[in-house]
Design an enzyme around this catalytic site. Structure first.
Site, mmCIF file in Angstrom:
data_model
loop_
_atom_site.group_PDB
_atom_site.id
_atom_site.type_symbol
_atom_site.label_atom_id
_atom_site.label_comp_id
_atom_site.label_asym_id
_atom_site.label_seq_id
_atom_site.Cartn_x
_atom_site.Cartn_y
_atom_site.Cartn_z
ATOM 1 N N HIS A 225 8.429 -0.576 9.614
ATOM 2 C CA HIS A 225 9.271 0.143 8.665
ATOM 3 C C HIS A 225 10.656 0.258 9.293
ATOM 4 C CE1 HIS A 225 11.155 3.509 6.745
ATOM 5 N NE2 HIS A 225 10.799 4.370 7.668
ATOM 6 N N TYR A 260 15.776 6.899 2.812
ATOM 7 C CA TYR A 260 16.053 8.284 3.186
ATOM 8 C C TYR A 260 17.157 8.324 4.235
ATOM 9 C CZ TYR A 260 12.993 7.142 7.133
ATOM 10 O OH TYR A 260 12.431 6.546 8.231
ATOM 11 N N ASP A 558 -21.043 18.954 -6.463
ATOM 12 C CA ASP A 558 -22.043 19.377 -7.442
ATOM 13 C C ASP A 558 -22.813 18.141 -7.843
ATOM 14 O OD1 ASP A 558 -20.066 18.241 -9.132
ATOM 15 O OD2 ASP A 558 -20.601 19.579 -10.790
#
Ligand code: THG
Length: 829
Positions: A225, A260, A558
């Site tokens: 990256h 970013y 469940d």
């Protein structure tokens, strides 16, 4: 050198150190942390990560892990230096679609307890003056986001752990494991052999290698990256030499360009996910990290050198990102890139971390593919899990055992991880199916479904019809309420028509993907009794709805348990994790077999179901002979079938199971026999809407291990008097306190159809009272519905609330649950 440890942690990066810290605080101090590199800039990904912590995320779990990481790092310091700079974070929207997404994200942030506000372009500009406000619609501002100093935080936590007795050893490489009887007995290191009770692998990009030394598969993919640092710019801040602060401006996320930005004194650090996927083969990883680097000052030049978790910068991949960056931050045009790196990090098939005990070796645990953003949260959760038997947060979405065998294949891991890299900053709809690899798992009905115009979505590799184009004619003459664009992205009016028609006639639902296990043997009943809450010691032929609890009393699953003979049970599960849990607790008296693949299931449901089944079955299927929640083995035509009389969609009918080779015959017999009763195939869309209005909870969506049965409205499935079972004592202790929150059903009064995970407000309050879980339109109930977790005092029917969807408030009322067929007259007939 140490010769034994209760827990050995492999990897002294921020995850390993955080886990050690939380273990020590919990009183577990016989812990040894080893790293192949020097302490604490070990040369792994913690040493090169730029440290941006954006907490908001579409995942509830990741948001909560990030929020704790912020809390933890904010409280830590190392020799007077901070481990977290809480400068705030802003995610900007350059497109209309992104702005919509930010409105939704603000709701998610509020639902999960992270304060966030939407601000206009000029307010973004006020906080980040270098940004061109004309390029954006605005931003989502999260004041508590900031910059983490991962190596410093790791060292600070390690110091506290050391103070309490934990040992840390650098320059110590793990070279093998002594495994006997399915357990690691000792870990061999370059410094000698260490006897251990438990191993936790936090080795980051070296994790797969460490795993393979023990015979454990860790399905992660290292990828590179890009991250670049500019030279000094005039308008950012004072240089380090001049004593400027490292970072005062908020972090900036530009998701439309997958980028970013952060301040480093007078320079910009810029990250990009825009480039081609750069996967790294485990074999190509340098075997060790000879020298740790400049965690303190990545801009000081050469700091990344020698770190084997850093590959050389490939400038050709940064051209477009740089242009995009200059467009958003025009002042950048006067700066240049001073240096860059392709830093290695791990991606996974679904973008989530990989945590918990491995499938292969009971005492080999894993905490891998963890971002700095979530590191302290993961460390705390791992510590709880190791010491208390269960983490307090629900980690199902990150559990290593969520992956079935196919998802451990290198081909699947590579394909899906590459996709999650490409999508890391995309707006992903919760229902969006992966493009590849498909089709992966098809049911015996697949060919028929395709002929009928099935529109497929994917779940856990399975192709599942969502609706069938052949049912278009069912739409005519019906008034159909369609959700808006977002909630209705995978909606067709046919979904509603299938839903309504199934309640009038009879439909066939492909239920094959429902995970199921055969539990058999002398010890089968005892095993199931020990792991579940309801009384299962009933005669063969009975089916029981029951729960599996965590040690904390939270709901692990469940399930339905059908007793087929004294020693044979068929268990309908929520997923592969449940089967792994059963297997993990079984001894040699019990066999647990995953029969999901190799068998198939049709849900034959609707008021005409008996009319279809009776003439085909060689057993009496009348209500008197085959009652609700009973099981029988019978033949449908020639096909040997295990029939369970139950229905998650709330209609008369059966789940009909057979082995795969008979599937198509079963389908064809039912379809032919049903013609005169108007039988049709129905998809998952109808299934979801029907179960929602019937009030049947979906585990993972509506409730999880963070909730107990009383809160979730499932107390009826708990029989504490039956004897001991996992979670019983914890649940009884919880019962000494009144229930504080409840899962209840809301009607959205203006008819807006929600997506789920929206914040709920009481009165005119600004603070969230709770959040919705699953939502949709109840086509038979004629109401937009959502389940929601809200404080117990608000859970009374009639309470008026408001729900925020795309940042707009909608009135909602608590209604009696369930809204559809509360007296069960449709099923018990
Ligand atoms: N079928 C089977 N197994 C399953 C499911 C299923 N296991 C996982 C999941 N789905 C379990 N969820 C439910 C939820 C409700 C019901 C069945 C499975 C149900 N409940 C009745 C009720 O509350 O009205 C129980 C009545 C009773 O306890 O007697 O039917 O879909 N095989």
């Amino acid at each position: 050198m140490d010769t034994s440890a209760r827990i050995m942690i492999v990897g002294a990066g921020v995850v390993g150190c955080s886990t050690a810290y939380h273990l020590a605080r919990a009183g577990v101090t016989d812990v040894l942390v080893v790293d192949q590199g020097p302490l604490f800039a070990t040369g792994g990904s913690s040493s090169h990560a730029p440290g941006l912590v954006f907490q908001t995320n579409a995942s509830e779990l990741l948001t909560k892990l990030a929020a704790y990481t912020v809390e933890r790092f904010s409280a830590e310091e190392l020799d007077g230096r901070r481990c977290f700079h809480q400068v705030g974070g802003i995610e900007v929207a350059a497109t209309e679609a992104r702005w919509d997404d930010l409105e939704r994200k603000r709701g998610l942030a509020a639902a999960w307890g992270v304060p966030a506000e939407l601000i206009g372009p000029n307010e973004v500009h006020d906080r980040i003056p270098q940004l061109d406000p004309s390029r954006i619609h605005g931003g989502l501002y999260v004041p508590t986001d900031g910059i983490a100093k991962p190596v410093r935080a790791a060292e600070a936590m390690a110091r506290e752990a050391t103070r309490r007795g934990v040992r840390f050893r650098g320059n110590t490489e793990v070279i093998g494991f002594d495994v006997t009887g399915g357990r690691v007995r000792a870990v061999r290191t370059t410094d000698g052999s260490v006897e251990v009770e438990t191993v936790l692998c936090c080795a980051g990009i070296w994790g797969p290698k460490i795993g393979s030394l023990a015979g454990v598969s860790i399905p992660v993919q290292p990828v590179a990256h890009q991250y670049a640092v500019t030279g000094p710019t005039a308008d950012l801040g004072a240089s380090k030499a001049a004593g400027g602060d490292e970072v005062t401006q908020p972090l900036l996320r530009h998701q439309d360009c997958s980028m970013y930005f952060r301040q480093i004194h007078d320079r910009w650090g810029i990250g990009s996910y825009q480039h081609r996927v750069l996967p790294v083969q485990a074999a190509d990883l340098a075997p060790s990290a000879p020298r740790g680097g400049g965690a303190e000052a990545p801009s000081d030049g050469g700091a990344w050198k020698g770190m084997s978790s850093v590959h050389p910068f490939t400038p050709q991949d940064f051209k477009q990102p740089w242009d995009d960056a200059c467009e958003l931050l025009p002042a950048l045009g006067r700066a240049e890139i001073a240096e860059g790196m392709n830093g290695l990090m791990l991606f996974t098939a679904d973008g989530m971390p990989v945590l918990g005990p491995s499938r292969e070796i009971d005492n080999f645990w894993v905490a891998e593919a963890v971002w700095i953003t979530h590191s302290a949260g993961v460390g705390r959760a791992m510590s709880e899990w190791l010491t208390e038997g269960s983490p307090r947060l629900d980690l199902r979405a990150a559990d290593l055992r969520r992956f079935e065998e196919f998802a451990h294949s290198s081909s699947y891991v590579a394909e899906r991880s590459a996709q999650s890299f490409r999508e890391v900053y995309d707006v992903i709809h919760p229902q969006q199916p992966p493009a590849r690899p498909r089709p992966l798992r098809t049911t015996p009905f697949h060919e028929r479904e395709e002929q009928l115009g099935a529109v497929f979505l994917e779940a856990n590799g399975w192709e599942r019809p969502h609706w069938y184009d052949c049912n278009e004619h069912l739409v005519a003459g019906r008034e159909i309420v369609a959700p808006g664009e977002w909630a209705g992205r995978y909606f067709s009016p046919i979904v509603a028509a299938e839903h309504l028609a199934a309640r009038e006639r009879v439909a066939m639902f492909d239920m094959t993907s429902l995970a199921r296990a055969e539990v058999s043997g002398r010890g089968a009943l005892e095993l199931l009794q020990r792991l579940t809450t309801n009384q299962l010691d009933r005669k063969p032929g009975y089916v029981t709805y029951t729960l599996m609890l965590e040690h904390t009393g939270g709901i692990r699953a469940d399930i339905t348990v059908a007793r087929l003979s004294e020693t044979e049970f068929q268990v309908g599960c929520n997923g592969p994790r449940d089967i792994a849990w059963l297997r993990r607790h079984a001894d040699e008296t019990t066999a647990v077999r995953d029969i999901t693949g190799g068998t198939c299931c049709i849900g034959l449901w609707g008021p005409k179901a008996r009319d279809v089944l009776a003439p085909l079955a060689d057993e009496d299927v009348s209500h008197e002979a085959f009652r609700f929640f009973r099981a029988k083995r019978l033949h449908v035509g020639e096909v040997p079938v295990t029939a369970l009389r139950l229905s998650y969609v709330g209609e008369l009918g059966w789940e009909l199971y057979t082995s795969a080779e008979f599937g198509r015959r079963l389908w064809d017999l039912l379809a032919a026999q049903g013609t005169e009763h108007g039988i049709f195939p129905a998809g998952r869309g109808a299934f979801n809407g029907m179960r929602l209005e019937k009030g049947y909870r979906a585990w993972g969506g509506d409730m999880s291990s963070e909730h107990d049965p009383d809160e979730a409205g499932l107390a009826f499935a708990v029989k504490p008097d039956k004897g001991d079972f996992v979670g019983r004592d914890a649940l009884l202790r919880r019962r000494e306190q009144p229930v504080r929150r409840r899962l209840c059903c809301l009607r959205i009064d203006d008819g807006t159809v929600l997506m789920g995970s929206e914040p709920v407000f009481a009165g005119s309050g600004r603070t969230t009272a709770g959040f919705t879980t699953s939502a949709g339109y109840g086509h038979s109930a004629g109401a937009s519905l959502a389940y929601a977790w809200i404080p117990a005092e608000l859970a009374e029917p009639g309470t008026e609330l408001r729900v925020s969807y795309f940042d707009r408030r909608h009135p909602a009322t608590v209604v009696a649950d369930p809204v559809f067929d509360p007296d069960m007259s449709r099923m018990r007939c």
